[in-house]
Write an enzyme that holds these catalytic residues in place. Sequence first.
Site, PDB file in Angstrom:
ATOM      1  N   LYS A  53       0.836  -1.209   0.000  1.00 45.30           N
ATOM      2  CA  LYS A  53       0.000   0.000   0.000  1.00 45.30           C
ATOM      3  C   LYS A  53       0.867   1.253   0.000  1.00 45.30           C
ATOM      4  O   LYS A  53       0.610   2.210  -0.743  1.00 45.30           O
ATOM      5  CB  LYS A  53      -0.941  -0.008   1.221  1.00 45.30           C
ATOM      6  CG  LYS A  53      -2.036  -1.072   1.122  1.00 45.30           C
ATOM      7  CD  LYS A  53      -2.831  -1.222   2.414  1.00 45.30           C
ATOM      8  CE  LYS A  53      -3.804  -2.394   2.288  1.00 45.30           C
ATOM      9  NZ  LYS A  53      -4.608  -2.633   3.512  1.00 45.30           N
ATOM     10  N   GLN A  97      -4.410  -1.559   9.754  1.00 49.25           N
ATOM     11  CA  GLN A  97      -4.361  -2.891   9.156  1.00 49.25           C
ATOM     12  C   GLN A  97      -4.911  -3.933  10.120  1.00 49.25           C
ATOM     13  O   GLN A  97      -4.572  -3.940  11.301  1.00 49.25           O
ATOM     14  CB  GLN A  97      -2.920  -3.219   8.745  1.00 49.25           C
ATOM     15  CG  GLN A  97      -2.774  -4.485   7.915  1.00 49.25           C
ATOM     16  CD  GLN A  97      -3.436  -4.404   6.539  1.00 49.25           C
ATOM     17  OE1 GLN A  97      -3.567  -3.340   5.956  1.00 49.25           O
ATOM     18  NE2 GLN A  97      -3.860  -5.532   6.018  1.00 49.25           N
ATOM     19  N   ASP A 120     -10.819   2.859   4.150  1.00 51.07           N
ATOM     20  CA  ASP A 120     -11.110   1.423   4.067  1.00 51.07           C
ATOM     21  C   ASP A 120     -12.620   1.174   4.015  1.00 51.07           C
ATOM     22  O   ASP A 120     -13.052   0.056   3.713  1.00 51.07           O
ATOM     23  CB  ASP A 120     -10.573   0.693   5.318  1.00 51.07           C
ATOM     24  CG  ASP A 120      -9.278  -0.056   5.053  1.00 51.07           C
ATOM     25  OD1 ASP A 120      -9.030  -0.431   3.897  1.00 51.07           O
ATOM     26  OD2 ASP A 120      -8.522  -0.272   6.022  1.00 51.07           O
TER      27      ASP A 120
HETATM   28  N1  GUN Z   1      -6.875  -6.873   6.393  1.00 50.88           N
HETATM   29  C1  GUN Z   1      -7.340  -7.605   5.363  1.00 50.88           C
HETATM   30  N2  GUN Z   1      -7.889  -6.808   4.433  1.00 50.88           N
HETATM   31  C2  GUN Z   1      -7.784  -5.547   4.891  1.00 50.88           C
HETATM   32  C3  GUN Z   1      -8.180  -4.275   4.386  1.00 50.88           C
HETATM   33  O1  GUN Z   1      -8.762  -4.118   3.304  1.00 50.88           O
HETATM   34  N3  GUN Z   1      -7.873  -3.208   5.165  1.00 50.88           N
HETATM   35  C4  GUN Z   1      -7.270  -3.328   6.355  1.00 50.88           C
HETATM   36  N4  GUN Z   1      -7.045  -2.218   7.059  1.00 50.88           N
HETATM   37  N5  GUN Z   1      -6.891  -4.480   6.865  1.00 50.88           N
HETATM   38  C5  GUN Z   1      -7.151  -5.585   6.130  1.00 50.88           C
END
Ligand code: GUN
Length: 295
Positions: A53, A97, A120
Site C-alpha cells: 500500500k 491494518q 477502508d
Molecule cells: N486486512 C485484510 N484486508 C484488509 C483491508 O482491506 N484493510 C485493512 N485495514 N486491513 C485488512
Amino acid sequence: MITIIDGKKTSEEIKSEIATRVKEIVDAGGKKPHLAAVLVGNDGASQTYVGAKVKACDQVGFDSTLVRLEETISEEELLTVVEDINQNPAIDGLIVQLPLPKHISVEKVTNKIKPEKDVDGFTPANVGRMTLGWPAYVAATPYGIVELLKRYQIETSGKHCVVIGRSHIVGSPMSILMARNEYPGNCTVTLTHSRTKNLPEIAKTADILIVALGKPEFVTADMVKEGAVVIDVGIHRVDDSSKKSGFRLIGDVKFDEVSQKASAITPVPGGVGPMTIASLLFNTLLAAEGKVYGN
Ligand code: GUN
C-alpha cells in the site's frame, strides 16, 4: 470465447488515472493526497500488504506515513494514535491494518476512525451510507470488483448474482452493491454462507458468481452454469516445488475447469487482488478532494 478479467492491467490503468489527477492538483498549487497506515505487530502477511500500500502511494504521487506499533501496545494507546491522525489536517486517509492483536477490540478501534478519513470504508458511518446508496467510502475489495464489472462492461441488470461468503469486508457489502438500483447492480442477489443448504445447486443458478469464502478451489465446474461470470476473491499459497519460491497462488475457484464453462473469469493471482490497492488509492484521492463528505 472466454474473457479473462485482468485485474492487474485494470489496476495499472486506474493508478495511472489517479497519478494524472494528482499531477493536476499539484500543478494547480494543491497538496498531494496523504494516506496514513497503522500497523500493529509483526504479522508477515500484514507487513506485506501494508508495504504494498505504501509503495502504491509512492507510485501515484501520494504522500504516505507508516505508523508501526509494538504487538504489546495497549488499546488505549492505539486509540490515542488513531485520534491524533484524525486531528492531523495534513492526513487525508487513515487505515488500521487488520487483524489486530487479541487484546485490542477491532470494533473500538474501527469506531474511533473519523468517517471522513475512513478510506477502508470499515466504519459504521460508511457501511451505513453505502447501504443507503449515499456517497460513501466503499471497502476496497467490493469496490474493486464493482470497478472490474464496469470496465469489462459486464451486464448485471436482472441477472442472478450469487455471493458465497458473508464477511463484513467482502460478501456482505458485495451483496448490497449488486442489488443497488444502478450499474453495476440491479441483480437479484442470493447471499450464501456456511449454513446454506444445497449451495452447489444455488451456485449453479448464478449468472454472476462471486466467491469469497476462503477455501482453496472450493468452486468446481459442476457448480457453475455455462456462460456464467465468475469472480474469485480467494487467495491461498500452496506448496509447489516446481516454483523458485516453493509455492504458487490459487483461489477459491478451480480455475482450470471453471474457465472451460464461464464466459468471463478473474484469475488468481492477477484478478481481484491488485484491484484492492487501486480502490484504496481511489478512496484516498476522494478524501483529499472532499468528494464524499465535502471539505
Ligand atoms: N486486512 C485484510 N484486508 C484488509 C483491508 O482491506 N484493510 C485493512 N485495514 N486491513 C485488512
